[in-house]
Design a protein around this motif. Structure first.
Motif, PDB file in Angstrom:
ATOM      1  N   SER A 170       0.861  -1.252   0.102  1.00 18.43           N
ATOM      2  CA  SER A 170      -0.075  -0.191   0.023  1.00 18.43           C
ATOM      3  C   SER A 170       0.904   1.295   0.081  1.00 18.43           C
ATOM      4  CB  SER A 170      -0.792  -0.001   1.208  1.00 18.43           C
ATOM      5  OG  SER A 170      -0.070   0.200   2.350  1.00 18.43           O
ATOM      6  N   GLN A 171       0.307   2.383  -0.338  1.00 15.95           N
ATOM      7  CA  GLN A 171       0.934   3.770  -0.371  1.00 15.95           C
ATOM      8  C   GLN A 171       1.674   3.950   1.130  1.00 15.95           C
ATOM      9  OE1 GLN A 171      -2.164   6.626  -1.623  1.00 15.95           O
ATOM     10  NE2 GLN A 171      -0.186   8.087  -2.085  1.00 15.95           N
ATOM     11  N   LEU A 172       0.734   3.531   2.222  1.00 14.43           N
ATOM     12  CA  LEU A 172       1.217   3.803   3.465  1.00 14.43           C
ATOM     13  C   LEU A 172       2.468   2.967   3.740  1.00 14.43           C
ATOM     14  CD1 LEU A 172       0.797   4.942   6.448  1.00 14.43           C
ATOM     15  CD2 LEU A 172      -0.260   2.941   7.034  1.00 14.43           C
ATOM     16  N   ASP A 173       2.504   1.822   3.243  1.00 13.87           N
ATOM     17  CA  ASP A 173       3.681   0.803   3.688  1.00 13.87           C
ATOM     18  C   ASP A 173       4.834   1.195   2.824  1.00 13.87           C
ATOM     19  OD1 ASP A 173       2.175  -0.687   5.300  1.00 13.87           O
ATOM     20  OD2 ASP A 173       1.585  -2.290   3.846  1.00 13.87           O
ATOM     21  N   ARG A 174       4.727   1.689   1.549  1.00 11.15           N
ATOM     22  CA  ARG A 174       5.640   2.424   0.724  1.00 11.15           C
ATOM     23  C   ARG A 174       6.520   3.382   1.464  1.00 11.15           C
ATOM     24  NH1 ARG A 174       2.569   1.118  -3.729  1.00 11.15           N
ATOM     25  NH2 ARG A 174       2.041   3.085  -3.688  1.00 11.15           N
ATOM     26  N   LEU A 175       5.576   4.218   2.066  1.00  7.84           N
ATOM     27  CA  LEU A 175       6.142   5.396   2.846  1.00  7.84           C
ATOM     28  C   LEU A 175       6.644   4.992   4.054  1.00  7.84           C
ATOM     29  CD1 LEU A 175       3.297   8.375   3.065  1.00  7.84           C
ATOM     30  CD2 LEU A 175       5.617   8.404   2.252  1.00  7.84           C
ATOM     31  N   GLY A 176       6.291   4.319   4.738  1.00  3.13           N
ATOM     32  CA  GLY A 176       6.636   3.766   6.060  1.00  3.13           C
ATOM     33  C   GLY A 176       8.061   2.980   5.859  1.00  3.13           C
ATOM     34  N   ARG A 177       8.256   2.237   4.849  1.00  2.00           N
ATOM     35  CA  ARG A 177       9.543   1.448   4.543  1.00  2.00           C
ATOM     36  C   ARG A 177      10.582   2.617   4.111  1.00  2.00           C
ATOM     37  NH1 ARG A 177       8.121  -3.054   6.620  1.00  2.00           N
ATOM     38  NH2 ARG A 177       6.182  -4.179   5.998  1.00  2.00           N
TER      39      ARG A 177
ATOM     40  N   PHE B 201       7.283  12.508   9.198  1.00  2.00           N
ATOM     41  CA  PHE B 201       6.526  11.107   8.908  1.00  2.00           C
ATOM     42  C   PHE B 201       6.466  10.513  10.355  1.00  2.00           C
ATOM     43  CE2 PHE B 201       6.509   6.530   8.967  1.00  2.00           C
ATOM     44  CZ  PHE B 201       5.613   6.126   8.182  1.00  2.00           C
ATOM     45  N   TRP B 202       7.836  10.534  11.055  1.00  2.00           N
ATOM     46  CA  TRP B 202       7.830   9.919  12.395  1.00  2.00           C
ATOM     47  C   TRP B 202       7.248  10.863  13.337  1.00  2.00           C
ATOM     48  CZ3 TRP B 202       8.260   5.243  12.380  1.00  2.00           C
ATOM     49  CH2 TRP B 202       8.910   4.313  11.358  1.00  2.00           C
TER      50      TRP B 202
ATOM     51  N   TYR C 187       7.526  -1.137  11.121  1.00  2.00           N
ATOM     52  CA  TYR C 187       8.142  -0.581   9.762  1.00  2.00           C
ATOM     53  C   TYR C 187       9.871  -0.738   9.713  1.00  2.00           C
ATOM     54  CZ  TYR C 187       3.776   0.930   7.271  1.00  2.00           C
ATOM     55  OH  TYR C 187       2.712   1.231   7.095  1.00  2.00           O
TER      56      TYR C 187
ATOM     57  N   ARG D 180      -2.000   1.925  11.824  1.00  2.00           N
ATOM     58  CA  ARG D 180      -1.774   2.222  10.437  1.00  2.00           C
ATOM     59  C   ARG D 180      -2.984   2.953   9.760  1.00  2.00           C
ATOM     60  NH1 ARG D 180      -1.743  -2.211   7.286  1.00  2.00           N
ATOM     61  NH2 ARG D 180      -0.147  -1.214   5.917  1.00  2.00           N
TER      62      ARG D 180
ATOM     63  N   ALA E 275      -2.489   6.735   8.106  1.00  2.00           N
ATOM     64  CA  ALA E 275      -3.093   6.783   7.012  1.00  2.00           C
ATOM     65  C   ALA E 275      -3.820   8.068   6.759  1.00  2.00           C
ATOM     66  CB  ALA E 275      -3.771   5.633   6.273  1.00  2.00           C
TER      67      ALA E 275
ATOM     68  N   VAL F 153      -3.061   9.498   2.952  1.00  2.00           N
ATOM     69  CA  VAL F 153      -2.676   8.276   1.946  1.00  2.00           C
ATOM     70  C   VAL F 153      -3.715   7.119   2.206  1.00  2.00           C
ATOM     71  CG1 VAL F 153      -0.346   9.045   1.846  1.00  2.00           C
ATOM     72  CG2 VAL F 153      -0.939   7.139   3.414  1.00  2.00           C
ATOM     73  N   GLU F 154      -3.736   6.158   1.326  1.00  2.00           N
ATOM     74  CA  GLU F 154      -4.228   5.080   1.518  1.00  2.00           C
ATOM     75  C   GLU F 154      -3.540   4.043   2.329  1.00  2.00           C
ATOM     76  OE1 GLU F 154      -4.028   1.898  -0.487  1.00  2.00           O
ATOM     77  OE2 GLU F 154      -2.814   2.444  -2.140  1.00  2.00           O
ATOM     78  N   SER F 155      -4.362   3.249   3.079  1.00  2.74           N
ATOM     79  CA  SER F 155      -3.712   2.357   4.014  1.00  2.74           C
ATOM     80  C   SER F 155      -3.377   0.910   3.500  1.00  2.74           C
ATOM     81  CB  SER F 155      -4.178   2.058   5.156  1.00  2.74           C
ATOM     82  OG  SER F 155      -5.894   1.936   5.293  1.00  2.74           O
TER      83      SER F 155
END
Lengths: 433, 156
Positions: free
Chosen positions: A2-9, B98-99, B117, B145, B149, B154-156
């Motif tokens: 997902s978009q969130l996971d890409r950002l997070g990583r 972000f953090w 993450y 999460r 989001a 953004v989409e989760s």
């Protein structure tokens, strides 16, 4: 992905890359207390001494040879007794200061390490126990009209004073004072709420969230239970935003913020009403301030008959002290202990997995196993085991005339206590062992 | 009990623990302090630690949490430090943002997300570190999460 996971990583990688070249500091292990070896040594010594005793003692009894004295290391017993306390006695860990605050009017807040704020009718007092030896620090006159029982909350940088009442009027405005900015005051415009007494305030990290009973309440008296009103003020944008009313009907409440989530806990009265024999229901509900949505109300597991206080440390479960049951609020009200008679004038705070209480109890029958039994002036420390379960209460003695606590706070490993008695104000600092 | 020596554990895990402390405290200096204290505590109890990786991270998460409320004097010192240009600017600004958004989440949710993450840990290990049931950790992670989001748009 997902978009969130890409950002997070990607932001996780950025952190790791930024820190990858940080040099590991050398740990001087020889300078550290060798705890494991000491303890292992103690265990070996105890075991060896016990074995010697077990082997030699029966032999000595049989052969009439005097048994050798055992050399078991002295082990101190757990501290479960209440030390005798007198005024001015220097109790282990306690330091007390007599401070003259002209009119101590029901609002106080401590920010840790003894920095203490009290709101009188016409101004804010700030006292720093640890660094100022109980001396009052110079806070300029506030822009607010005189009032009592304003709600106070510390944002990490500023102290917020909000609401309050006089004999004939309640307020819905406030102000914030920033010590690091020459104690400067900044006004908070009136909230879009009907003014009411005894507001509740919390700080989410970006917003000041306030709850008021409103709707027909009289200054200084608790209204009939109702949903009340809730709004948030952003001091950076200097804007209020109004939320839907909570899905619970209460008259008196406390608010807790954990990040963007705010939990409202309340009932007909969170304050002492006297032993009236009636039973009440307590409620809680959580607001997600990012979406403005309330979760399902969390009703109390059983009616409560006495006073209640709610407390929490950062990231810890909310503990609600009622009689006869102590609860923790999570997905539900979870009973974690029993109190058969809550003290009057109870103040409670928690930190580091421990709940501290301070109060008085003039109730002769309260003895024996009752955790608040028989004493008139003690601070209580409840141990939380594992994930916040109260399993044991220990008493900590302190001077009798500091019984009526106005507040107690826990921060940075110090417990701060404030109390008024016969016009004087006693403030205390306690460092738990 | 872990069969490694403390020294090899310190060498292998230091930077990962420092990264966790960095995102949970929001400050490099505080992160280094918290990490240092956590490893010293681990050394002092080394013989009794069954899972030092989880234990030291649990300590860091708790210490970072308690830093959320700091003393008045410490805060003033930090504010003075933060006012000096260049100090604390160790991360790209979008990463810092972000953090910072993660830290706005409820405490347990932000801790679960950081472990998910940063260290790519499964829920079972996150629950060990947070000291809660696996189902509770899963709830913290999924709610966190979802909220993250929303906050980031953004989409989760």
């Amino acid at each position: 992905m997902s978009q969130l996971d890409r950002l997070g990583r990607s932001h996780a990688e950025a952190v790791k890359n930024a820190l990858a070249n940080r040099e590991r500091p050398q740990l001087d292990l020889t300078a550290m207390p060798s705890y494991p070896r000491t303890r292992r040594g103690l265990i070996i010594a105890v075991t060896a001494a016990a074995a010697v005793t077990l082997l030699i003692l029966p032999l000595a009894l049989l052969t009439d040879i005097p048994a050798p004295e055992t050399t078991l290391p002295a082990v101190s017993a757990p501290t479960t007794t209440v030390p005798e306390a007198e005024v001015e006695t220097s109790l282990p860990g306690w330091q007390f200061f007599d401070v003259d605050i002209p009119t101590f009017e029901g609002s106080s807040y401590e920010t840790g390490n003894g920095a203490f704020y009290a709101w009188a009718l016409d101004r804010l007092h700030m006292i720093n126990l640890q660094f100022g030896s109980g001396a009052e620090l110079p806070v300029p006159e506030s822009p607010l009209e005189p009032r009592s029982h304003a709600a106070l909350v510390w944002t990490g940088r500023s102290l917020v004073v909000f609401g309050g009442h006089t004999d004939d009027r309640s307020f819905a405005d406030g102000a914030m004072m920033t010590p690091s900015d020459n104690f400067e005051w900044q006004t908070i415009p009136p909230a879009p709420l009907e003014p009411g007494p005894y507001p509740a305030v919390a700080w989410t990290g970006t917003e000041i969230v306030v709850w008021m009973a409103g709707s027909g309440s009289q200054p200084g008296s608790l209204p009939e239970p109702g949903p009340g009103q809730i709004a948030a003020y952003n001091p950076f944008l200097q804007e209020w935003r109004l939320f839907d009313s909570p899905p619970v009907e209460i008259a008196d409440a406390v608010l807790f913020a954990d990040g963007i989530e705010v939990t409202l806990v309340g009932g007909p009265a969170m304050r002492p009403l006297g032993v009236d024999g009636e039973s009440h229901r307590m409620w809680a509900a959580t607001l997600d301030t990012s979406t403005g949505e309330w979760g399902e109300p969390i009703g109390s597991a059983s009616p409560v008959t006495d006073f209640a206080r709610a407390t929490t440390g950062p990231g810890e479960a909310i503990t609600v002290l009622t009689s006869p049951t102590i609860y923790e609020i999570g997905e539900d009200w979870n009973p974690v202990g029993q109190v058969h008679h809550c003290p009057e004038e109870l103040a409670a705070a928690s930190g580091g997995g421990t709940v501290y209480l301070n109060g008085i109890l003039d109730y002769e029958a309260a003895q024996d196993s009752r955790p608040f039994g028989g004493c008139t002036a003690y601070a209580w420390e409840g141990s939380l085991d594992g994930m916040d379960r109260i399993v044991e209460w220990n008493a900590r003695g302190r001077p009798e005339d500091s019984a009526r606590s106005a507040f107690i706070g826990v921060e940075s490993g110090l417990v701060t206590l404030g109390t008024t008695e016969d016009g004087a104000t006693l403030l205390g600092l306690y460092a738990p062992g | 009990m872990d069969q490694r020596t403390f020294e090899s554990f310190y060498e292998s895990d230091y930077h990962a623990v420092l990264a966790l402390a960095r995102v949970l405290t929001g400050d490099r200096g505080r992160a280094e302090d918290v990490t240092h204290e956590a490893f010293i505590a681990a050394y002092q109890q080394w013989d009794d630690l069954r899972t030092p990786e989880a234990w030291v991270r649990h300590v860091v998460a708790n210490k970072a949490r308690s830093l959320l409320r700091r003393s008045y004097a410490e805060r003033r010192a930090i504010e003075r430090l933060d006012a000096e240009p260049g100090v604390g600017a160790d991360l790209p600004s979008d990463t810092e943002e972000f953090w910072a958004t993660v830290r706005r989440l409820p405490t347990r949710q932000s801790q679960a997300i950081a472990l998910y993450y940063l260290e790519d840990r499964p829920v079972s290990e996150i629950s060990d570190i947070l000291g809660c049931a696996e189902s509770t950790a899963r709830k913290h992670l999924s709610r966190g999460r979802r909220k993250l989001a929303t906050l980031l748009g953004v989409e989760s």
